[in-house]
Design an enzyme around this catalytic site. Structure first.
Site, PDB file in Angstrom:
ATOM      1  N   TYR A   1      -1.855  -0.741  10.834  1.00 34.79           N
ATOM      2  CA  TYR A   1      -1.971  -1.406   9.525  1.00 34.79           C
ATOM      3  C   TYR A   1      -0.785  -1.051   8.631  1.00 34.79           C
ATOM      4  O   TYR A   1      -0.083  -1.932   8.112  1.00 34.79           O
ATOM      5  CB  TYR A   1      -3.293  -1.008   8.832  1.00 34.79           C
ATOM      6  CG  TYR A   1      -3.299  -1.321   7.349  1.00 34.79           C
ATOM      7  CD1 TYR A   1      -3.312  -2.646   6.904  1.00 34.79           C
ATOM      8  CD2 TYR A   1      -3.281  -0.312   6.386  1.00 34.79           C
ATOM      9  CE1 TYR A   1      -3.294  -2.957   5.539  1.00 34.79           C
ATOM     10  CE2 TYR A   1      -3.271  -0.601   5.025  1.00 34.79           C
ATOM     11  CZ  TYR A   1      -3.284  -1.922   4.607  1.00 34.79           C
ATOM     12  OH  TYR A   1      -3.266  -2.213   3.268  1.00 34.79           O
TER      13      TYR A   1
ATOM     14  N   THR B   1       0.823  -1.211   0.000  1.00 38.39           N
ATOM     15  CA  THR B   1       0.000   0.000   0.000  1.00 38.39           C
ATOM     16  C   THR B   1       0.858   1.262   0.000  1.00 38.39           C
ATOM     17  O   THR B   1       1.999   1.247   0.491  1.00 38.39           O
ATOM     18  CB  THR B   1      -0.896  -0.004   1.261  1.00 38.39           C
ATOM     19  OG1 THR B   1      -1.486   1.275   1.430  1.00 38.39           O
ATOM     20  CG2 THR B   1      -0.094  -0.314   2.519  1.00 38.39           C
ATOM     21  N   ASP B   2       0.288   2.354  -0.497  1.00 37.40           N
ATOM     22  CA  ASP B   2       0.990   3.651  -0.414  1.00 37.40           C
ATOM     23  C   ASP B   2       1.008   4.177   1.021  1.00 37.40           C
ATOM     24  O   ASP B   2       1.745   5.118   1.331  1.00 37.40           O
ATOM     25  CB  ASP B   2       0.351   4.687  -1.351  1.00 37.40           C
ATOM     26  CG  ASP B   2      -1.097   5.005  -1.032  1.00 37.40           C
ATOM     27  OD1 ASP B   2      -1.700   4.317  -0.178  1.00 37.40           O
ATOM     28  OD2 ASP B   2      -1.655   5.951  -1.644  1.00 37.40           O
ATOM     29  N   GLU B   3       0.218   3.559   1.905  1.00 38.79           N
ATOM     30  CA  GLU B   3       0.155   4.055   3.286  1.00 38.79           C
ATOM     31  C   GLU B   3       1.477   3.853   4.021  1.00 38.79           C
ATOM     32  O   GLU B   3       1.705   4.465   5.060  1.00 38.79           O
ATOM     33  CB  GLU B   3      -1.008   3.393   4.038  1.00 38.79           C
ATOM     34  CG  GLU B   3      -2.343   3.712   3.381  1.00 38.79           C
ATOM     35  CD  GLU B   3      -3.554   3.234   4.165  1.00 38.79           C
ATOM     36  OE1 GLU B   3      -3.498   3.202   5.397  1.00 38.79           O
ATOM     37  OE2 GLU B   3      -4.557   2.894   3.513  1.00 38.79           O
TER      38      GLU B   3
ATOM     39  N   LYS C   1       2.313  -3.365   7.090  1.00 40.46           N
ATOM     40  CA  LYS C   1       2.610  -3.523   5.656  1.00 40.46           C
ATOM     41  C   LYS C   1       4.037  -3.044   5.353  1.00 40.46           C
ATOM     42  O   LYS C   1       4.738  -3.631   4.524  1.00 40.46           O
ATOM     43  CB  LYS C   1       1.592  -2.744   4.794  1.00 40.46           C
ATOM     44  CG  LYS C   1       0.170  -3.275   4.839  1.00 40.46           C
ATOM     45  CD  LYS C   1       0.028  -4.696   4.293  1.00 40.46           C
ATOM     46  CE  LYS C   1       0.232  -4.801   2.799  1.00 40.46           C
ATOM     47  NZ  LYS C   1      -0.109  -6.168   2.302  1.00 40.46           N
TER      48      LYS C   1
HETATM   49  P1  NAD Z   1      -9.383  -7.847   1.975  1.00 41.03           P
HETATM   50  O1  NAD Z   1      -9.424  -7.599   3.453  1.00 41.03           O
HETATM   51  O2  NAD Z   1     -10.603  -7.618   1.167  1.00 41.03           O
HETATM   52  O3  NAD Z   1      -8.926  -9.361   1.710  1.00 41.03           O
HETATM   53  C1  NAD Z   1      -7.869  -9.960   2.407  1.00 41.03           C
HETATM   54  C2  NAD Z   1      -7.942 -11.458   2.144  1.00 41.03           C
HETATM   55  O4  NAD Z   1      -6.809 -12.061   2.812  1.00 41.03           O
HETATM   56  C3  NAD Z   1      -9.191 -12.128   2.709  1.00 41.03           C
HETATM   57  O5  NAD Z   1      -9.735 -13.000   1.751  1.00 41.03           O
HETATM   58  C4  NAD Z   1      -8.683 -12.881   3.928  1.00 41.03           C
HETATM   59  O6  NAD Z   1      -9.429 -14.061   4.224  1.00 41.03           O
HETATM   60  C5  NAD Z   1      -7.264 -13.214   3.511  1.00 41.03           C
HETATM   61  N1  NAD Z   1      -6.386 -13.429   4.679  1.00 41.03           N
HETATM   62  C6  NAD Z   1      -6.206 -12.608   5.740  1.00 41.03           C
HETATM   63  N2  NAD Z   1      -5.349 -13.163   6.614  1.00 41.03           N
HETATM   64  C7  NAD Z   1      -4.965 -14.357   6.077  1.00 41.03           C
HETATM   65  C8  NAD Z   1      -4.092 -15.393   6.493  1.00 41.03           C
HETATM   66  N3  NAD Z   1      -3.443 -15.312   7.669  1.00 41.03           N
HETATM   67  N4  NAD Z   1      -3.926 -16.465   5.698  1.00 41.03           N
HETATM   68  C9  NAD Z   1      -4.581 -16.560   4.499  1.00 41.03           C
HETATM   69  N5  NAD Z   1      -5.443 -15.619   4.068  1.00 41.03           N
HETATM   70  C10 NAD Z   1      -5.632 -14.532   4.845  1.00 41.03           C
HETATM   71  O7  NAD Z   1      -8.147  -6.995   1.454  1.00 41.03           O
HETATM   72  P2  NAD Z   1      -7.994  -6.193   0.074  1.00 41.03           P
HETATM   73  O8  NAD Z   1      -8.571  -4.853   0.227  1.00 41.03           O
HETATM   74  O9  NAD Z   1      -8.412  -7.064  -1.041  1.00 41.03           O
HETATM   75  O10 NAD Z   1      -6.395  -6.023   0.039  1.00 41.03           O
HETATM   76  C11 NAD Z   1      -5.574  -7.052  -0.496  1.00 41.03           C
HETATM   77  C12 NAD Z   1      -4.121  -6.651  -0.359  1.00 41.03           C
HETATM   78  O11 NAD Z   1      -3.888  -5.441  -1.052  1.00 41.03           O
HETATM   79  C13 NAD Z   1      -3.676  -6.428   1.084  1.00 41.03           C
HETATM   80  O12 NAD Z   1      -2.392  -6.955   1.238  1.00 41.03           O
HETATM   81  C14 NAD Z   1      -3.673  -4.923   1.225  1.00 41.03           C
HETATM   82  O13 NAD Z   1      -2.724  -4.497   2.178  1.00 41.03           O
HETATM   83  C15 NAD Z   1      -3.297  -4.499  -0.175  1.00 41.03           C
HETATM   84  N6  NAD Z   1      -3.806  -3.176  -0.588  1.00 41.03           N
HETATM   85  C16 NAD Z   1      -5.127  -2.864  -0.430  1.00 41.03           C
HETATM   86  C17 NAD Z   1      -5.598  -1.626  -0.869  1.00 41.03           C
HETATM   87  C18 NAD Z   1      -7.057  -1.249  -0.755  1.00 41.03           C
HETATM   88  O14 NAD Z   1      -7.413  -0.124  -1.060  1.00 41.03           O
HETATM   89  N7  NAD Z   1      -7.947  -2.158  -0.384  1.00 41.03           N
HETATM   90  C19 NAD Z   1      -4.707  -0.710  -1.440  1.00 41.03           C
HETATM   91  C20 NAD Z   1      -3.365  -1.069  -1.578  1.00 41.03           C
HETATM   92  C21 NAD Z   1      -2.923  -2.313  -1.158  1.00 41.03           C
END
Ligand code: NAD
Length: 352
Positions: A157, A132-134, A161
Site C-alpha cells: 500500500y 499518507t505518512d506511510e 502511494k
Molecule cells: P477508502 O478506502 O475509504 O475510500 C477510497 C474510495 O476510492 C472508495 O470510495 C473507492 O470506491 C474509491 N476508488 C478506489 N479505486 C478507485 C478507482 N480505480 N476509480 C475510482 N474510485 C476508486 O479510503 P480513505 O480511507 O477514505 O482514503 C482516501 C485517500 O486518503 C486515499 O488515497 C488514502 O491513501 C489517503 N489517506 C488515507 C488515510 C487514512 O487514515 N484512511 C490517511 C492518509 C491518507
C-alpha cells in the site's frame, strides 16, 4: 469554485465532499464504488444542485477525459485509492492498478484538459494528491516525519502511494501541471469502513466478540479526526503553493494498545448496561501484521506556519464522538454487514 473529487464515496472523500458542499463549493465526485465506497456517506449532499456524481474508474482514460470536458473543474482533489494495508499484503496488484496506474491516467486527463483551457482556468487550477505518512516508512522511538523525510515505504500500500506521489511530482516538473501533495497520518471518525482498527474495535466490543490487537499493541500511530483532515485538505487545495508538499497530523501519538483500551473505557461508559463490560476483557493479542511499521509521527509545522491550520478535535473528544456515532448509526454498518462483509482477518500472507 468547482472541484473534481475522486474517491468521494469513501471515508475521507465523503467527509471532504460534505464539508465542501457546506462551504458553498461545487463538487463532481468520481468514484468506482469499490467495496470500500458507500453512497450512504453522501446522503447529506445528494440532491444538492452543487453536487454531481460520476460512477467511473480513474483507470478508464476516455471516461476521465469526458469528466474533465463535461465538468470543467477548477481543481482536482485526488483521493481515490485502494487504502487498506492488510488487503495490499494479500493482493498487491490491485493497489498498483488503482493507486499508480489510476493516478497517471488522471494526471494525463488533467494535463490534456489544462492544455486546452483558458488562461483564467490555467491560473487557478490545482491537482491535489491526497497521500499518507506511510510513504516515509517507520520511525523508531524518537523524531517525526517532516516534508523532507526520505521515502521508505514498507507495505505494498505505502509503496503504491509513494509511487503515485512521485508521478504527481513528475507531472509538475515535466509538464508544468500545478500540483500540490499532502501526506497525512491515520484518520478516524464517522463512516470509516469496518475493516480499519477503530471501527473493528467498536463493533467487536458491541457484539461481545474478541478485539484483535496485532502483535503486542506497541505500534504507535498519530491519529487525526477525519473532519480536521477534510478542513486541512480544503485549505491546501485553495491556498497551498504549487509544487509544495504539506504534512498533516494530529499530534496525538498513541500506541495501539492504549488506543484500544481508551475505546473500551468509552464503551464501558456509554454502554453501562452491557453484559460485555469491562470491554477491555475482550482484547486478544493476535499474530502481527507482516512488516508492521513501528511508529509514525507527523511534524505538521509547515501547514500551521504557512496556512494557519491546526487540528480542532482532541483525540479524547474525537474518539468519544466516533464511538457515539457508531452506536447511534447501526443502520450504516449493519447494511455493510448485510452485504457480506463480516470483519474477517486479512493480510497474513508472508510467502514471496
Ligand atoms: P477508502 O478506502 O475509504 O475510500 C477510497 C474510495 O476510492 C472508495 O470510495 C473507492 O470506491 C474509491 N476508488 C478506489 N479505486 C478507485 C478507482 N480505480 N476509480 C475510482 N474510485 C476508486 O479510503 P480513505 O480511507 O477514505 O482514503 C482516501 C485517500 O486518503 C486515499 O488515497 C488514502 O491513501 C489517503 N489517506 C488515507 C488515510 C487514512 O487514515 N484512511 C490517511 C492518509 C491518507
Amino acid at each position: 469554485m468547482k472541484v473534481l473529487v475522486t474517491g468521494g464515496a469513501g471515508f475521507i472523500g465523503s467527509a471532504v465532499v460534505r464539508r465542501a458542499i457546506a462551504e458553498g463549493l461545487s463538487i463532481v465526485n468520481v468514484d468506482k464504488l469499490t467495496y470500500a465506497a458507500n453512497l450512504d456517506n453522501l446522503r447529506a449532499v445528494v440532491g444538492n444542485p452543487a453536487y454531481a456524481f460520476v460512477h467511473a474508474d480513474i483507470c478508464d482514460a476516455p471516461a476521465m477525459r469526458r469528466v474533465f470536458a463535461e465538468h470543467q473543474p477548477d481543481a482536482v482533489m485526488h483521493l481515490a485509492a485502494e487504502s487498506h494495508v492488510d488487503r495490499s499484503i494479500d493482493a498487491p496488484a490491485a493497489f498498483v492498478e488503482a493507486n499508480v496506474v489510476g493516478t497517471t491516467v488522471l494526471l494525463e486527463a488533467a494535463s490534456a484538459y489544462l492544455s486546452a483551457a483558458s488562461e483564467a482556468v490555467r491560473q487557478r487550477f490545482r491537482f491535489h494528491h491526497i497521500s499518507t505518512d506511510e510513504v516515509f516508512g517507520s520511525l523508531s522511538t524518537e523524531g517525526s516525519f517532516s516534508e523532507d523525510s526520505p521515502y521508505k515505504p514498507n507495505s505494498p500500500y505505502s509503496a503504491s502511494k509513494a509511487a503515485s506521489d512521485m508521478f504527481v511530482r513528475a507531472w509538475g516538473e515535466t509538464y508544468g501541471l500545478p500540483i500540490v501533495i499532502s501526506n497525512c497520518s491515520n484518520n478516524y471518525g464517522p463512516y470509516q469502513f469496518p475493516e480499519k482498527l477503530i471501527p473493528v474495535v467498536i463493533l467487536n466490543a458491541i457484539a461481545g466478540k474478541p478485539i484483535p490487537v496485532y502483535g503486542t499493541g506497541a505500534n504507535v500511530r498519530d491519529w487525526l479526526y477525519v473532519d480536521d483532515h477534510a478542513e486541512a485538505l480544503l485549505l491546501i487545495v485553495r491556498e497551498g503553493d504549487i509544487g509544495e508538499t504539506y504534512n498533516v497530523g494530529g499530534h496525538t501519538e498513541t500506541s495501539n494498545l492504549t488506543l484500544v483500551r481508551t475505546l473500551c473505557g468509552i464503551l464501558d461508559d456509554l454502554l453501562s448496561e452491557s453484559q460485555h463490560r469491562p470491554h477491555a476483557d475482550l482484547i486478544q493479542f493476535v499474530t502481527d501484521r507482516p512488516g508492521h511499521d513501528l511508529r509514525y509521527a507527523i511534524d505538521a509545522t509547515k501547514l500551521q506556519r504557512n496556512l494557519g491550520w491546526v487540528p480542532s478535535v482532541t483525540l479524547a473528544e474525537g474518539l468519544r464522538r466516533t464511538v457515539a456515532w457508531y452506536l447511534d448509526n447501526a443502520w450504516w454498518w449493519q447494511a455493510i454487514r448485510d452485504r457480506g462483509f463480516a470483519g474477517e482477518r486479512l493480510g497474513l500472507r508472508r510467502s514471496a
